[in-house]
Design an enzyme around this catalytic site. Structure first.
Site, PDB file in Angstrom:
ATOM      1  N   PRO A   1      19.181 -14.589 -19.417  1.00 14.95           N
ATOM      2  CA  PRO A   1      19.549 -13.947 -20.692  1.00 14.95           C
ATOM      3  C   PRO A   1      19.574 -14.932 -21.857  1.00 14.95           C
ATOM      4  CG  PRO A   1      21.455 -14.098 -19.236  1.00 14.95           C
ATOM      5  CD  PRO A   1      20.250 -14.468 -18.420  1.00 14.95           C
TER       6      PRO A   1
ATOM      7  N   GLU B   1      26.297 -17.145 -10.577  1.00 14.31           N
ATOM      8  CA  GLU B   1      26.679 -17.505 -11.943  1.00 14.31           C
ATOM      9  C   GLU B   1      25.586 -18.285 -12.663  1.00 14.31           C
ATOM     10  OE1 GLU B   1      29.496 -16.606 -13.675  1.00 14.31           O
ATOM     11  OE2 GLU B   1      29.719 -15.287 -11.939  1.00 14.31           O
TER      12      GLU B   1
ATOM     13  N   ARG C   1      -0.794  -4.703 -16.696  1.00 16.78           N
ATOM     14  CA  ARG C   1      -1.423  -3.653 -17.491  1.00 16.78           C
ATOM     15  C   ARG C   1      -2.491  -4.206 -18.432  1.00 16.78           C
ATOM     16  NH1 ARG C   1       0.897   1.255 -17.800  1.00 16.78           N
ATOM     17  NH2 ARG C   1       0.052   1.527 -19.895  1.00 16.78           N
TER      18      ARG C   1
ATOM     19  N   ASP D   1      -1.606   1.411 -25.945  1.00 16.73           N
ATOM     20  CA  ASP D   1      -0.211   1.509 -25.534  1.00 16.73           C
ATOM     21  C   ASP D   1       0.711   1.301 -26.719  1.00 16.73           C
ATOM     22  OD1 ASP D   1      -0.476   2.120 -22.897  1.00 16.73           O
ATOM     23  OD2 ASP D   1      -0.283   0.067 -22.170  1.00 16.73           O
TER      24      ASP D   1
END
Length: 248
Positions: A88, A115, A153, A168
């Site tokens: 993150p 963690e 893709r 797309d």
């Protein structure tokens, strides 16, 4: 395209055997290989984590099993791979990032757990750090699958129609226009007449107009990053006029 995954849960990646990625695997457009750090641990109990120095909750993934798994993946890669840590804290993954990753041809994705990962391992082995969003997952496996699907893709031949990837949503920096199929009337709602007109020039104009309009309504941040042509400005103004009942 070659993907090497460092994961404690390789069985999760069987999901990619479905749909477009599954067809790409069958057609050998992509290769996906997993290395489990538990197979490289020096502990008889196959431990891959330990308590963090300095105290605190949770456990931290140890450097040695991860490093050995990464080195095994590197040795198996057809060409020198880029090593990506999924976190993150990383840069935000988007369509342009996927296009860049496609050019690398060989990727190793580190799917962390617990963690986090011993920082020394990341300093020694990780080339890039990427995130799929500002939220916390239980591990990096889902993020890895998102990246693999998105990049796959873009590979020529992976989709049923050669223009599908280019059209797309977000490929042009805009959201996709509304889509319709048969029947032409469903519960009193009709397909826009222009889409059944057979006039391709009018259809393309309608699609661009509604692509701009949807982006303005739902993702104005994308429009803020895009320098609109005069035609696009005119079509967006026309969309707004139609929306507020001032146009045809």
């Amino acid at each position: 395209m070659w993907f090497g995954i460092i994961t404690l849960f390789p069985e999760m990646f069987s999901t990619l055997e479905c749909g477009i990625t599954g067809r790409a695997l069958k057609d050998k457009l992509i290769q996906i290989n997993c290395w489990n750090p538990r197979d490289f641990t020096q502990s008889k109990h196959r431990n891959v984590d330990d308590r963090p120095y300095g105290g605190g909750p949770g456990m931290v993934m140890m450097a040695q099993p991860l490093q050995d798994a990464i080195h095994a993946a590197k040795n198996a890669a057809p060409q020198k791979p880029s090593v990506i840590h999924l976190s993150p804290q990383g840069k935000r993954f988007d369509q342009k990032a996927a296009e860049t990753m496609l050019q690398k041809k060989n990727l190793i994705l580190i799917a962390g757990r617990y963690e986090g990962i011993d920082e020394r391992l990341l300093e020694l082995e990780s080339d890039e750090e990427w995130s799929i969003g500002d939220y916390v997952l239980s591990g990096g496996e889902l993020a890895a699958m998102v990246m693999i699907d998105t990049v796959t893709r873009l590979i020529p031949g992976a989709l049923g129609h050669e223009d599908s990837a280019a059209q797309d949503s977000l490929s042009s920096g805009l959201l996709e226009y509304p889509q319709y199929t048969r029947p032409d009337c469903f519960q009193g709602c009709r397909v826009p007449e222009v889409l059944m007109s057979g006039n391709h020039q009018r259809i393309e104009r309608w699609r661009l107009k509604h692509s701009l309009g949807r982006t303005w309504q739902k993702r104005p941040d994308l429009l803020a990053k895009r320098e609109l042509t005069q035609q696009e400005q005119d079509l967006l103004a026309e969309f707004k006029s139609d929306l507020y009942g001032q146009g045809n």
